[in-house]
Design a protein around this motif. Structure first.
Motif, PDB file in Angstrom:
ATOM      1  N   GLY A 184       6.102 -16.497  27.536  1.00  0.00           N
ATOM      2  CA  GLY A 184       5.101 -17.250  26.790  1.00  0.00           C
ATOM      3  C   GLY A 184       4.420 -16.395  25.738  1.00  0.00           C
ATOM      4  O   GLY A 184       4.359 -16.758  24.545  1.00  0.00           O
ATOM      5  N   LEU A 185       3.927 -15.221  26.141  1.00  0.00           N
ATOM      6  CA  LEU A 185       3.273 -14.333  25.183  1.00  0.00           C
ATOM      7  C   LEU A 185       4.289 -13.615  24.307  1.00  0.00           C
ATOM      8  O   LEU A 185       3.939 -13.117  23.237  1.00  0.00           O
ATOM      9  N   GLY A 186       5.544 -13.539  24.761  1.00  0.00           N
ATOM     10  CA  GLY A 186       6.586 -13.011  23.881  1.00  0.00           C
ATOM     11  C   GLY A 186       6.677 -13.817  22.601  1.00  0.00           C
ATOM     12  O   GLY A 186       6.987 -13.284  21.525  1.00  0.00           O
ATOM     13  N   GLY A 187       6.384 -15.114  22.693  1.00  0.00           N
ATOM     14  CA  GLY A 187       6.366 -15.959  21.508  1.00  0.00           C
ATOM     15  C   GLY A 187       5.322 -15.532  20.500  1.00  0.00           C
ATOM     16  O   GLY A 187       5.550 -15.553  19.277  1.00  0.00           O
ATOM     17  N   LEU A 226       0.903 -23.475  21.598  1.00  0.00           N
ATOM     18  CA  LEU A 226       1.476 -22.277  20.993  1.00  0.00           C
ATOM     19  C   LEU A 226       2.838 -22.571  20.376  1.00  0.00           C
ATOM     20  O   LEU A 226       3.120 -22.179  19.234  1.00  0.00           O
ATOM     21  N   ALA A 227       3.694 -23.272  21.112  1.00  0.00           N
ATOM     22  CA  ALA A 227       5.013 -23.621  20.585  1.00  0.00           C
ATOM     23  C   ALA A 227       4.882 -24.466  19.318  1.00  0.00           C
ATOM     24  O   ALA A 227       5.607 -24.248  18.330  1.00  0.00           O
ATOM     25  N   ILE A 250      -2.370 -18.831  11.031  1.00  0.00           N
ATOM     26  CA  ILE A 250      -2.453 -17.567  11.752  1.00  0.00           C
ATOM     27  C   ILE A 250      -3.688 -17.544  12.649  1.00  0.00           C
ATOM     28  O   ILE A 250      -3.680 -16.959  13.740  1.00  0.00           O
ATOM     29  N   PHE A 251      -4.738 -18.224  12.217  1.00  0.00           N
ATOM     30  CA  PHE A 251      -5.932 -18.344  13.061  1.00  0.00           C
ATOM     31  C   PHE A 251      -5.591 -19.096  14.346  1.00  0.00           C
ATOM     32  O   PHE A 251      -5.951 -18.674  15.450  1.00  0.00           O
ATOM     33  N   PHE A 252      -4.868 -20.198  14.205  1.00  0.00           N
ATOM     34  CA  PHE A 252      -4.543 -21.005  15.384  1.00  0.00           C
ATOM     35  C   PHE A 252      -3.468 -20.365  16.268  1.00  0.00           C
ATOM     36  O   PHE A 252      -3.419 -20.634  17.466  1.00  0.00           O
ATOM     37  N   VAL A 253      -2.631 -19.510  15.688  1.00  0.00           N
ATOM     38  CA  VAL A 253      -1.712 -18.717  16.520  1.00  0.00           C
ATOM     39  C   VAL A 253      -2.519 -17.827  17.459  1.00  0.00           C
ATOM     40  O   VAL A 253      -2.216 -17.705  18.651  1.00  0.00           O
ATOM     41  N   GLY A 254      -3.575 -17.209  16.922  1.00  0.00           N
ATOM     42  CA  GLY A 254      -4.445 -16.377  17.748  1.00  0.00           C
ATOM     43  C   GLY A 254      -5.145 -17.173  18.835  1.00  0.00           C
ATOM     44  O   GLY A 254      -5.218 -16.747  19.993  1.00  0.00           O
ATOM     45  N   VAL A 255      -5.642 -18.364  18.478  1.00  0.00           N
ATOM     46  CA  VAL A 255      -6.342 -19.205  19.458  1.00  0.00           C
ATOM     47  C   VAL A 255      -5.395 -19.611  20.585  1.00  0.00           C
ATOM     48  O   VAL A 255      -5.674 -19.399  21.774  1.00  0.00           O
ATOM     49  N   VAL A 271      11.810 -18.277  16.848  1.00  0.00           N
ATOM     50  CA  VAL A 271      12.040 -17.545  18.101  1.00  0.00           C
ATOM     51  C   VAL A 271      10.817 -17.654  18.997  1.00  0.00           C
ATOM     52  O   VAL A 271      10.914 -17.921  20.197  1.00  0.00           O
ATOM     53  N   GLY A 272       9.645 -17.456  18.395  1.00  0.00           N
ATOM     54  CA  GLY A 272       8.396 -17.532  19.164  1.00  0.00           C
ATOM     55  C   GLY A 272       8.185 -18.909  19.766  1.00  0.00           C
ATOM     56  O   GLY A 272       7.766 -19.037  20.918  1.00  0.00           O
ATOM     57  N   ALA A 273       8.494 -19.953  19.007  1.00  0.00           N
ATOM     58  CA  ALA A 273       8.327 -21.313  19.512  1.00  0.00           C
ATOM     59  C   ALA A 273       9.252 -21.573  20.696  1.00  0.00           C
ATOM     60  O   ALA A 273       8.847 -22.174  21.701  1.00  0.00           O
ATOM     61  N   LEU A 274      10.491 -21.094  20.603  1.00  0.00           N
ATOM     62  CA  LEU A 274      11.440 -21.271  21.711  1.00  0.00           C
ATOM     63  C   LEU A 274      11.008 -20.497  22.950  1.00  0.00           C
ATOM     64  O   LEU A 274      11.139 -20.987  24.081  1.00  0.00           O
TER      65      LEU A 274
END
Length: 395
Positions: free
Chosen positions: A212-215, A275-276, A296-301, A360-363
């Protein structure tokens, strides 16, 4: 919230700063040591290796120590490692001292999470853990940008000298504010701590963290070229945008702790799905400046909502022996960093473009969500079996 959490947050702030500021001052360290940037990158890898090795090893060695003593010892080792790194005469010594500084990282957070949860009632444990990790996320907002600026203006050694001072402040705060925890219970033996790893739910929790955090790290590892070469930002604006991501991480961390105390598994499903979705959206919004900044803000959230949820989840599944598995979360976190960065690099090298790591991150996040659903299904099955057993005993 108890004031002792402030002491833990100060330690987390120092650890978060030293982990990530190396990326910002890498050119200065490379020039000082007389090596190229890829070679200097071993200073980053050495710290991550120290985290992975030190989290289970130091926790296992000190499993019978009072947890306050453990916190003081880990922060002392952290301080010494950073002070020695600031004085490193060459690249080889620098790698050794970065490894030394990374060793106490996971053990500190593992013990700190247990202490934080013990300071509050059952319904506020995840929130308390998130308050400790607030220091880690604030490091990305304040510590890393200021440390990078200091390194650029004065020199990278000054940056890590300041980190060592933060370590001393954390030691004083822990000694003063964290209550004595007493001796560990009879359950807290190395055999019992290792025995927690026999539980499938513990392994599922670590796998959720890893994938999950690998994404998140598949995206963040390549965020600078995405922002400069795709979105069109100048390099001078990247630090500000990374601080924006850090603000999102801080909000996500606090929000994740509160949601986990209310409904842990449903909140985890939502966080991983969010996150995905955000990472998938970033493949489109990365093409423009405004869209990239917002996303990028919401990726952090979304990404950092997961941290306190998983810390609470794994302590819950460890039962009365949470120290070693809690520390193992930090090892899983750094493995996630490595996996995300590696897979993101593969797709870029394969010619799929600089935004491809977001796919990749989404998967990876979807895979983490799948594991979370499996874990939740096992919970419900175990609850049904327990109810049947209780009914059978009652009859």
């Amino acid at each position: 919230m108890p004031v002792a959490l402030l002491a833990l947050a100060i330690g987390a702030f120092g650890i978060g700063t030293t982990e990530f500021v190396m990326m910002g001052v890498l050119p200065q360290a490379a020039a000082d040591f007389g090596v190229d940037i890829p070679t200097a990158g071993h200073l980053i890898s050495a710290y991550a290796l120290g985290v992975v090795v030190g989290a289970p090893l130091l926790t296992a060695v000190a499993v019978r120590l009072p947890r306050k003593t453990m916190l003081l010892a880990m922060m002392g080792l952290f301080t010494v490692g950073n002070a020695l790194f600031a004085l490193s005469p060459n690249q080889e010594f620098g790698i050794a001292f970065r490894f030394l500084a990374g060793l106490p990282h996971g053990a500190f957070f593992g013990a700190g999470a247990v202490v934080a949860s013990s300071l509050v009632g059952h319904g506020e444990r995840a929130k308390a853990v998130s308050m400790m990790f607030l220091g880690l996320t604030l490091a990305n907002v304040i510590g890393v940008p200021l440390g990078t600026l200091l390194g650029q203006q004065v020199g990278w050694r000054a940056t890590f000298g300041v980190v060592a001072v933060i370590g001393l402040v954390a030691i004083a705060a822990i000694a003063k504010l964290v209550p004595h925890q007493g001796k560990p219970t009879a359950e807290a033996s190395l055999r019992n701590e290792i025995g927690a790893f026999k539980r499938p739910q513990v392994h599922l929790a670590l796998a959720i963290v890893t994938f999950g955090l690998g994404g998140v790290f598949a995206c963040l590892s390549y965020i600078t070229p995405m922002l400069t070469d795709v979105a069109g930002y100048s390099p001078s604006n990247v630090t500000l945008l990374l601080s924006l991501a850090g603000v999102g991480m801080t909000i996500g961390n606090l929000l994740g702790g509160r949601l986990a105390d209310r409904a842990l598994m449903p909140s985890l499903y939502i966080a991983l799905l969010a996150l995905a979705s955000v990472l998938g959206i970033f493949t489109i919004t990365a093409q423009g400046k405004v869209g990239a900044a917002i996303t990028i803000f919401f990726v952090g959230v979304a990404g950092f909502m997961i941290g306190p949820m998983m810390q609470a989840r794994i302590m819950e599944k460890a039962g009365g022996t949470p120290s070693l598995v809690s520390a193992a979360v930090q090892s899983a976190f750094n493995i996630a960093n490595s996996i995300g960065a590696y897979l993101g690099g593969l797709v870029i090298a394969g010619g799929l473009g600089l935004v491809a790591p977001n796919w990749v991150g989404a998967l990876l996040a979807v895979f983490g969500l799948t594991l979370a659903v499996v874990s939740g299904t096992l919970d419900r099955r175990e609850a049904k079996v327990e109810r049947r057993r209780e009914l059978a005993m009652a009859s």
